[in-house]
Design a protein around this motif. Sequence first.
Motif, PDB file in Angstrom:
ATOM      1  N   SER A   1     -15.463   6.750 -15.342  1.00 60.90           N
ATOM      2  CA  SER A   1     -15.161   6.533 -13.922  1.00 60.90           C
ATOM      3  C   SER A   1     -14.866   5.068 -13.656  1.00 60.90           C
ATOM      4  O   SER A   1     -15.347   4.180 -14.366  1.00 60.90           O
ATOM      5  N   LEU A   2     -14.065   4.857 -12.628  1.00 61.98           N
ATOM      6  CA  LEU A   2     -13.787   3.519 -12.119  1.00 61.98           C
ATOM      7  C   LEU A   2     -13.630   3.603 -10.612  1.00 61.98           C
ATOM      8  O   LEU A   2     -13.236   4.658 -10.088  1.00 61.98           O
ATOM      9  N   ARG A   3     -13.899   2.504  -9.940  1.00 62.15           N
ATOM     10  CA  ARG A   3     -13.694   2.436  -8.499  1.00 62.15           C
ATOM     11  C   ARG A   3     -12.809   1.241  -8.179  1.00 62.15           C
ATOM     12  O   ARG A   3     -13.156   0.108  -8.516  1.00 62.15           O
ATOM     13  N   LEU A   4     -11.693   1.523  -7.542  1.00 65.02           N
ATOM     14  CA  LEU A   4     -10.785   0.471  -7.106  1.00 65.02           C
ATOM     15  C   LEU A   4     -11.038   0.148  -5.642  1.00 65.02           C
ATOM     16  O   LEU A   4     -11.361   1.042  -4.851  1.00 65.02           O
ATOM     17  N   SER A   5     -10.881  -1.127  -5.314  1.00 65.04           N
ATOM     18  CA  SER A   5     -11.020  -1.565  -3.920  1.00 65.04           C
ATOM     19  C   SER A   5      -9.793  -2.360  -3.529  1.00 65.04           C
ATOM     20  O   SER A   5      -9.182  -3.044  -4.363  1.00 65.04           O
ATOM     21  N   CYS A   6      -9.440  -2.290  -2.260  1.00 68.95           N
ATOM     22  CA  CYS A   6      -8.313  -3.059  -1.738  1.00 68.95           C
ATOM     23  C   CYS A   6      -8.667  -3.513  -0.330  1.00 68.95           C
ATOM     24  O   CYS A   6      -8.859  -2.680   0.561  1.00 68.95           O
ATOM     25  N   ALA A   7      -8.728  -4.817  -0.153  1.00 70.00           N
ATOM     26  CA  ALA A   7      -9.054  -5.381   1.151  1.00 70.00           C
ATOM     27  C   ALA A   7      -7.804  -5.993   1.771  1.00 70.00           C
ATOM     28  O   ALA A   7      -7.114  -6.794   1.119  1.00 70.00           O
ATOM     29  N   ALA A   8      -7.537  -5.630   3.004  1.00 66.85           N
ATOM     30  CA  ALA A   8      -6.382  -6.153   3.724  1.00 66.85           C
ATOM     31  C   ALA A   8      -6.828  -7.239   4.692  1.00 66.85           C
ATOM     32  O   ALA A   8      -7.870  -7.124   5.346  1.00 66.85           O
ATOM     33  N   SER A   9      -6.029  -8.285   4.769  1.00 69.61           N
ATOM     34  CA  SER A   9      -6.317  -9.359   5.717  1.00 69.61           C
ATOM     35  C   SER A   9      -5.008  -9.874   6.291  1.00 69.61           C
ATOM     36  O   SER A   9      -3.934  -9.613   5.758  1.00 69.61           O
ATOM     37  N   GLY A  10      -5.121 -10.620   7.382  1.00 69.43           N
ATOM     38  CA  GLY A  10      -3.930 -11.168   8.007  1.00 69.43           C
ATOM     39  C   GLY A  10      -3.675 -10.536   9.359  1.00 69.43           C
ATOM     40  O   GLY A  10      -4.543  -9.925   9.966  1.00 69.43           O
ATOM     41  N   SER A  11      -2.448 -10.645   9.796  1.00 67.69           N
ATOM     42  CA  SER A  11      -2.062 -10.163  11.127  1.00 67.69           C
ATOM     43  C   SER A  11      -1.653  -8.696  11.046  1.00 67.69           C
ATOM     44  O   SER A  11      -0.498  -8.379  10.783  1.00 67.69           O
ATOM     45  N   ILE A  12      -2.626  -7.825  11.281  1.00 70.88           N
ATOM     46  CA  ILE A  12      -2.376  -6.393  11.227  1.00 70.88           C
ATOM     47  C   ILE A  12      -2.519  -5.841  12.625  1.00 70.88           C
ATOM     48  O   ILE A  12      -3.605  -5.849  13.198  1.00 70.88           O
ATOM     49  N   PHE A  13      -1.417  -5.335  13.171  1.00 71.34           N
ATOM     50  CA  PHE A  13      -1.482  -4.828  14.534  1.00 71.34           C
ATOM     51  C   PHE A  13      -2.119  -3.448  14.561  1.00 71.34           C
ATOM     52  O   PHE A  13      -3.105  -3.227  15.244  1.00 71.34           O
ATOM     53  N   SER A  14      -1.555  -2.541  13.796  1.00 71.62           N
ATOM     54  CA  SER A  14      -2.070  -1.176  13.778  1.00 71.62           C
ATOM     55  C   SER A  14      -1.747  -0.544  12.424  1.00 71.62           C
ATOM     56  O   SER A  14      -0.587  -0.483  12.031  1.00 71.62           O
ATOM     57  N   ILE A  15      -2.774  -0.081  11.741  1.00 70.21           N
ATOM     58  CA  ILE A  15      -2.566   0.509  10.406  1.00 70.21           C
ATOM     59  C   ILE A  15      -2.205   1.984  10.548  1.00 70.21           C
ATOM     60  O   ILE A  15      -2.939   2.753  11.165  1.00 70.21           O
ATOM     61  N   LYS A  16      -1.076   2.366   9.965  1.00 68.16           N
ATOM     62  CA  LYS A  16      -0.699   3.779   9.914  1.00 68.16           C
ATOM     63  C   LYS A  16      -1.387   4.480   8.744  1.00 68.16           C
ATOM     64  O   LYS A  16      -1.854   5.608   8.868  1.00 68.16           O
ATOM     65  N   SER A  17      -1.404   3.817   7.614  1.00 68.78           N
ATOM     66  CA  SER A  17      -2.005   4.435   6.432  1.00 68.78           C
ATOM     67  C   SER A  17      -2.374   3.359   5.429  1.00 68.78           C
ATOM     68  O   SER A  17      -1.816   2.265   5.426  1.00 68.78           O
ATOM     69  N   MET A  18      -3.332   3.696   4.568  1.00 70.75           N
ATOM     70  CA  MET A  18      -3.666   2.879   3.407  1.00 70.75           C
ATOM     71  C   MET A  18      -3.787   3.836   2.234  1.00 70.75           C
ATOM     72  O   MET A  18      -4.310   4.956   2.386  1.00 70.75           O
ATOM     73  N   GLY A  19      -3.325   3.396   1.083  1.00 68.59           N
ATOM     74  CA  GLY A  19      -3.370   4.308  -0.047  1.00 68.59           C
ATOM     75  C   GLY A  19      -3.156   3.608  -1.364  1.00 68.59           C
ATOM     76  O   GLY A  19      -3.136   2.374  -1.444  1.00 68.59           O
ATOM     77  N   TRP A  20      -3.001   4.423  -2.397  1.00 70.36           N
ATOM     78  CA  TRP A  20      -2.830   3.940  -3.753  1.00 70.36           C
ATOM     79  C   TRP A  20      -1.644   4.627  -4.411  1.00 70.36           C
ATOM     80  O   TRP A  20      -1.464   5.846  -4.279  1.00 70.36           O
ATOM     81  N   TYR A  21      -0.866   3.844  -5.122  1.00 74.71           N
ATOM     82  CA  TYR A  21       0.214   4.331  -5.960  1.00 74.71           C
ATOM     83  C   TYR A  21      -0.055   3.841  -7.376  1.00 74.71           C
ATOM     84  O   TYR A  21      -0.872   2.936  -7.591  1.00 74.71           O
ATOM     85  N   ARG A  22       0.652   4.432  -8.335  1.00 70.20           N
ATOM     86  CA  ARG A  22       0.545   3.940  -9.699  1.00 70.20           C
ATOM     87  C   ARG A  22       1.895   3.987 -10.384  1.00 70.20           C
ATOM     88  O   ARG A  22       2.787   4.759  -9.989  1.00 70.20           O
ATOM     89  N   GLN A  23       2.019   3.161 -11.407  1.00 73.11           N
ATOM     90  CA  GLN A  23       3.290   3.066 -12.121  1.00 73.11           C
ATOM     91  C   GLN A  23       3.049   2.772 -13.581  1.00 73.11           C
ATOM     92  O   GLN A  23       2.198   1.946 -13.938  1.00 73.11           O
ATOM     93  N   THR A  24       3.818   3.466 -14.432  1.00 72.09           N
ATOM     94  CA  THR A  24       3.812   3.204 -15.866  1.00 72.09           C
ATOM     95  C   THR A  24       5.209   2.721 -16.260  1.00 72.09           C
ATOM     96  O   THR A  24       6.183   2.979 -15.549  1.00 72.09           O
ATOM     97  N   PRO A  25       5.319   2.036 -17.397  1.00 71.30           N
ATOM     98  CA  PRO A  25       6.618   1.486 -17.795  1.00 71.30           C
ATOM     99  C   PRO A  25       7.704   2.555 -17.861  1.00 71.30           C
ATOM    100  O   PRO A  25       7.491   3.629 -18.441  1.00 71.30           O
ATOM    101  N   GLY A  26       8.828   2.258 -17.256  1.00 74.02           N
ATOM    102  CA  GLY A  26       9.961   3.166 -17.300  1.00 74.02           C
ATOM    103  C   GLY A  26       9.920   4.299 -16.300  1.00 74.02           C
ATOM    104  O   GLY A  26      10.836   5.128 -16.255  1.00 74.02           O
ATOM    105  N   LYS A  27       8.879   4.345 -15.504  1.00 67.79           N
ATOM    106  CA  LYS A  27       8.757   5.425 -14.517  1.00 67.79           C
ATOM    107  C   LYS A  27       8.680   4.856 -13.111  1.00 67.79           C
ATOM    108  O   LYS A  27       8.327   3.699 -12.908  1.00 67.79           O
ATOM    109  N   GLN A  28       9.007   5.720 -12.148  1.00 63.04           N
ATOM    110  CA  GLN A  28       8.927   5.299 -10.753  1.00 63.04           C
ATOM    111  C   GLN A  28       7.476   5.243 -10.285  1.00 63.04           C
ATOM    112  O   GLN A  28       6.618   5.977 -10.805  1.00 63.04           O
ATOM    113  N   ARG A  29       7.242   4.400  -9.322  1.00 70.15           N
ATOM    114  CA  ARG A  29       5.916   4.333  -8.725  1.00 70.15           C
ATOM    115  C   ARG A  29       5.656   5.656  -8.005  1.00 70.15           C
ATOM    116  O   ARG A  29       6.514   6.172  -7.289  1.00 70.15           O
TER     117      ARG A  29
END
Length: 121
Positions: free
Chosen positions: A17-45
């Motif tokens: 198991s692993l746990r990823l975290s992502c913290a957003a900062s800055g001028s954010i008016f309204s968040i529609k969504s937050m999520g995760w994508y992944r990519q391997t060499p030669g493939k689309q995200r």
Amino acid sequence: QVQLVESGGGLVQPGGSLRLSCAASGSIFSIKSMGWYRQTPGKQRELVAAHITGGGRPNYADSVKGRFTISRDNAKNTVYLQMSSLKPEDTAVYYCNLEAVSGLMKTYTYWGQGTQVTVSA
């Protein structure tokens, strides 16, 4: 300007198991969504999981359903990805994604720098 800072990637054995975290900062008016994508060499995200603001259940890629869980702390503008029962095919660079809406109702998309997840014995 919005910054996304990811953490939690690394090397793990199959079944681990692993746990990823992502913290957003800055001028954010309204968040529609937050999520995760992944990519391997030669493939689309590809989408891994996304948490839509006020949108009910999160969206998951079929390949991770039942193994990955996305959650979000709105007070901290942070999104997490708990990954369990990891498989070698989960090896990829994982990117945090945030979609926000400005005061003029324009949508902006932001990406983190990516964090490597390697599943190997």
